[in-house]
Design a protein around this motif. Structure first.
Motif, PDB file in Angstrom:
ATOM      1  N   GLU A 209      33.633  39.800  44.672  1.00  0.00           N
ATOM      2  CA  GLU A 209      34.604  40.326  45.645  1.00  0.00           C
ATOM      3  C   GLU A 209      36.040  40.166  45.138  1.00  0.00           C
ATOM      4  O   GLU A 209      36.843  41.109  45.209  1.00  0.00           O
ATOM      5  N   ILE A 210      36.372  38.981  44.642  1.00  0.00           N
ATOM      6  CA  ILE A 210      37.764  38.783  44.211  1.00  0.00           C
ATOM      7  C   ILE A 210      38.049  39.528  42.923  1.00  0.00           C
ATOM      8  O   ILE A 210      39.201  39.914  42.650  1.00  0.00           O
ATOM      9  N   GLU A 211      37.000  39.752  42.103  1.00  0.00           N
ATOM     10  CA  GLU A 211      37.192  40.550  40.890  1.00  0.00           C
ATOM     11  C   GLU A 211      37.567  41.983  41.272  1.00  0.00           C
ATOM     12  O   GLU A 211      38.490  42.588  40.700  1.00  0.00           O
ATOM     13  N   ASN A 212      36.882  42.515  42.271  1.00  0.00           N
ATOM     14  CA  ASN A 212      37.193  43.871  42.750  1.00  0.00           C
ATOM     15  C   ASN A 212      38.583  43.916  43.392  1.00  0.00           C
ATOM     16  O   ASN A 212      39.361  44.866  43.195  1.00  0.00           O
ATOM     17  N   GLU A 213      38.916  42.882  44.183  1.00  0.00           N
ATOM     18  CA  GLU A 213      40.227  42.842  44.850  1.00  0.00           C
ATOM     19  C   GLU A 213      41.361  42.746  43.826  1.00  0.00           C
ATOM     20  O   GLU A 213      42.424  43.358  43.991  1.00  0.00           O
ATOM     21  N   HIS A 214      41.103  41.989  42.765  1.00  0.00           N
ATOM     22  CA  HIS A 214      42.129  41.856  41.725  1.00  0.00           C
ATOM     23  C   HIS A 214      42.426  43.193  41.066  1.00  0.00           C
ATOM     24  O   HIS A 214      43.599  43.558  40.829  1.00  0.00           O
ATOM     25  N   LYS A 215      41.401  43.945  40.777  1.00  0.00           N
ATOM     26  CA  LYS A 215      41.600  45.277  40.192  1.00  0.00           C
ATOM     27  C   LYS A 215      42.450  46.143  41.130  1.00  0.00           C
ATOM     28  O   LYS A 215      43.360  46.860  40.688  1.00  0.00           O
ATOM     29  N   ARG A 216      42.119  46.089  42.393  1.00  0.00           N
ATOM     30  CA  ARG A 216      42.831  46.935  43.366  1.00  0.00           C
ATOM     31  C   ARG A 216      44.296  46.539  43.485  1.00  0.00           C
ATOM     32  O   ARG A 216      45.199  47.395  43.473  1.00  0.00           O
ATOM     33  N   LEU A 217      44.568  45.238  43.577  1.00  0.00           N
ATOM     34  CA  LEU A 217      45.946  44.774  43.717  1.00  0.00           C
ATOM     35  C   LEU A 217      46.740  45.005  42.431  1.00  0.00           C
ATOM     36  O   LEU A 217      47.927  45.365  42.464  1.00  0.00           O
ATOM     37  N   HIS A 218      46.107  44.765  41.304  1.00  0.00           N
ATOM     38  CA  HIS A 218      46.784  44.910  40.024  1.00  0.00           C
ATOM     39  C   HIS A 218      47.191  46.373  39.764  1.00  0.00           C
ATOM     40  O   HIS A 218      48.227  46.640  39.138  1.00  0.00           O
ATOM     41  N   HIS A 219      46.384  47.311  40.247  1.00  0.00           N
ATOM     42  CA  HIS A 219      46.647  48.751  40.009  1.00  0.00           C
ATOM     43  C   HIS A 219      47.082  49.456  41.287  1.00  0.00           C
ATOM     44  O   HIS A 219      46.900  50.673  41.430  1.00  0.00           O
ATOM     45  N   ALA A 220      47.725  48.724  42.195  1.00  0.00           N
ATOM     46  CA  ALA A 220      48.107  49.294  43.504  1.00  0.00           C
ATOM     47  C   ALA A 220      49.082  50.466  43.350  1.00  0.00           C
ATOM     48  O   ALA A 220      48.938  51.497  44.035  1.00  0.00           O
ATOM     49  N   ASN A 221      50.105  50.346  42.509  1.00  0.00           N
ATOM     50  CA  ASN A 221      51.085  51.426  42.326  1.00  0.00           C
ATOM     51  C   ASN A 221      50.404  52.695  41.819  1.00  0.00           C
ATOM     52  O   ASN A 221      50.676  53.817  42.304  1.00  0.00           O
ATOM     53  N   SER A 222      49.587  52.540  40.825  1.00  0.00           N
ATOM     54  CA  SER A 222      48.884  53.690  40.259  1.00  0.00           C
ATOM     55  C   SER A 222      47.965  54.332  41.292  1.00  0.00           C
ATOM     56  O   SER A 222      47.900  55.562  41.432  1.00  0.00           O
TER      57      SER A 222
END
Length: 557
Positions: A209-222
């Motif tokens: 879950e946190i691995e998926n959340e990290h991807k989402r937060l890290h690429h939020a602008n894109s």
């Protein structure tokens, strides 16, 4: 009891079959004729080790068949039933030995390991060889003979089980104690590892879950830019979008369908697509509304993700397997923690085993002492009959309560005083060869009266005795045959005359081959054979008269 013995191609016997008397049979013959061959052959049927040399020269195999009546032998019957070898009242043992030294064993026609022949054989026959007196000087054999007479087998079996349990428990306790220091270091390391993983408060599925959340937060602008552009293309662009274009297309097609109904299926598909496009843009709009730029949350997620990665590196497992690792470490720690408890349990088990052992050992000592007193009197009296008028026999039993063995806590030693005024001393230091032989015979005969083996074989156990002593030996054996079958190989006429049956062994050499035969003697044959034993090759009227007198005296008893 032994009914018959059939021998084929064994040693110097080509073929031989002997039927046995139910009481006492004596076997005589010239020196070197092979008087003990029947005993040796029977030993093969009883499971003794076989050798290629047993096979008669120029033949392929030797065969021995021994038939027993077990109708009154409950112990033997039970053994046969337990091993699925029972056949009414008969027990037929067969042994085949090839010239290469290989052997096959059979009980009632069924092939079995030789060890099973030995097991049933021990319930049917007891063989006492001419060298039995050599065993008599060994303390272990002295203890064995006393236990045989006292009937201590069941008690010894119980003691052996308790002793075995005591040994294994003591061994486990010793090993566990030696490892305690090592366990202490292991426990400290395990406790640290378990505490570290527990403090991390890991939950099942959290890493993914946190691995998926990290991807989402890290690429939020894109994600925000791309999804907004997609929404514009699909619905929001005022200069033109997919939704408006699809609506215009449908309007044109619906107008054309009035002219050609074949367009209706296409219109239905596009109308459905318009509905899905509308729903899709709605979902996309909701996604964009919920998408947020949250640097602080990104930091928190990265920290949590780094914790998983660091712990997985330490424990050399994938991050998603850390919870399984925690369970494994916890179980291992519990086992080590339980070692202290196990030590306490083992201490208690050892004390209980020692208590049980001492109770059984004491009971064994008491039985040994009781029956030793009986044997002292009987063997002393028997030795007097065997021309040792001043001999005194005594069994010394010394016990050490702190000695543990599968045979108890006793040291058993046979002592004797052969002459008046002599102190009791161990047999080896006092008795001569002849005296030792007579003592051995006296002990064997007396013990045989208590042992339940239905057939007793004595193979020249009267070596070293003669005259009145030999007659006493014969009388002892004849008395013994009132309760059990006795077969005795002897060279003494004073013993041979006491048999209810007498077998004569003869060796003949013809055309370069040697053949041994055995025949049951009638009354006249016995007189001739006893006369030969008394006077050598020359049989005179005097030796015949002496032989007749021996038979008359023996059979008057």
């Amino acid at each position: 009891m032994l009914i018959s013995l059939a021998i084929k191609n064994f040693a110097i016997v080509s073929q031989l079959e002997v039927n046995w008397h139910h009481q006492m049979t004596t076997i005589t013959g010239e020196t070197g004729a092979g008087k003990s061959i029947a005993i040796d052959a029977l030993a093969q049927a009883l499971g003794e080790r076989s050798e290629a040399s047993m096979v008669r020269a120029n033949t392929d195999k030797a065969e021995v068949i021994a038939s027993f009546d077990v109708s009154k032998l409950t112990t033997a019957q039970n053994w046969l039933k337990e091993n699925e070898l029972f056949n009414d009242d008969d027990c037929i043992l067969r042994r085949v030995v090839t010239k290469e030294g290989r052997s096959k064993a059979y009980i009632n026609g069924i092939q079995v390991p030789a060890s099973q022949l030995k097991a049933i054989g021990s319930l049917l026959v007891s063989i006492h060889g001419q060298h039995a007196h050599q065993l008599l000087i060994k303390p272990d054999h002295q203890r064995f003979m006393l236990d045989q007479y006292a009937g201590n087998l069941e008690l010894l079996n119980k003691l052996k089980l308790v002793y075995s349990n005591l040994q294994s428990t003591t061994s486990e306790f010793k090993q566990l104690t030696e490892k305690q220091a090592e366990f202490s270091a292991q426990k400290q390391l395990l406790q640290y590892q378990v505490d570290e993983l527990n403090n991390a408060e890991l939950t099942d599925g959290e890493y993914q879950e946190i691995e998926n959340e990290h991807k989402r937060l890290h690429h939020a602008n894109s994600l925000q830019g791309d999804t907004q552009n997609a929404l514009d293309i699909l619905h929001e662009n005022d200069n033109g979008n997919a939704y408006s274009a699809l609506q215009s297309a449908l309007s044109l097609l619906q107008k054309s369908a009035n002219l050609d109904s074949r367009l209706n299926p296409t219109i239905e598909l596009l109308d459905s697509a318009l509905i899905q496009l509308d729903e899709g843009t709605s979902e996309l709009r909701n996604y964009i509304d919920q998408l947020e730029l949250n640097p602080q949350r990104l930091i928190e997620v990265e920290q949590r993700l780094n914790l998983y990665v660091e712990l997985s590196r330490k424990h050399q497992v994938f991050p998603e397997l850390l919870i399984e690792k925690l369970t494994s470490l916890t179980d291992e720690l519990n086992k080590l923690a339980n070692s202290d408890t196990r030590l306490l349990e083992l201490e208690l088990e050892i004390e209980q085993a020692k208590t049980s052992y001492k109770e059984l050992a004491l009971a064994l000592t008491e039985k040994r002492c009781h029956f030793a007193q009986q044997l002292n009197k009987k063997i002393t009296a028997s030795m007097k009959q065997l021309n040792m008028a001043d001999a005194v026999f005594n069994i010394d039993i010394s016990s050490d309560p702190e000695t543990y063995s599968q045979f108890g806590s006793d040291k058993v030693e046979f002592l004797v005083s052969a002459n008046p005024g002599q102190p009791l001393q161990p047999l080896l230091k006092v008795a001569s060869g002849g005296e030792l032989s007579r003592m051995s015979l006296a002990i064997q005969v007396i013990i045989a009266q208590k042992v339940t083996t239905p057939t007793l074989l004595f193979d020249e156990v009267d070596v070293g005795v003669s005259g009145p002593t030999a007659s006493a030996v014969g009388k002892l054996m004849r008395e013994l045959s009132n309760n059990t079958q006795v077969i005795c190989v002897t060279h003494l006429p004073q013993v041979a005359c006491y048999g209810h049956q007498q077998q004569f062994v003869n060796k003949q050499t013809s055309t370069g081959t040697t053949q041994t035969s055995m025949e049951a003697l009638d009354q006249l044959g016995r007189i001739d054979e006893l006369a030969r034993l008394l006077g050598g090759d020359t049989i005179s009227a005097t030796t015949k008269a002496n032989a007749q007198e021996l038979l008359s005296i023996a059979h008057a008893h």
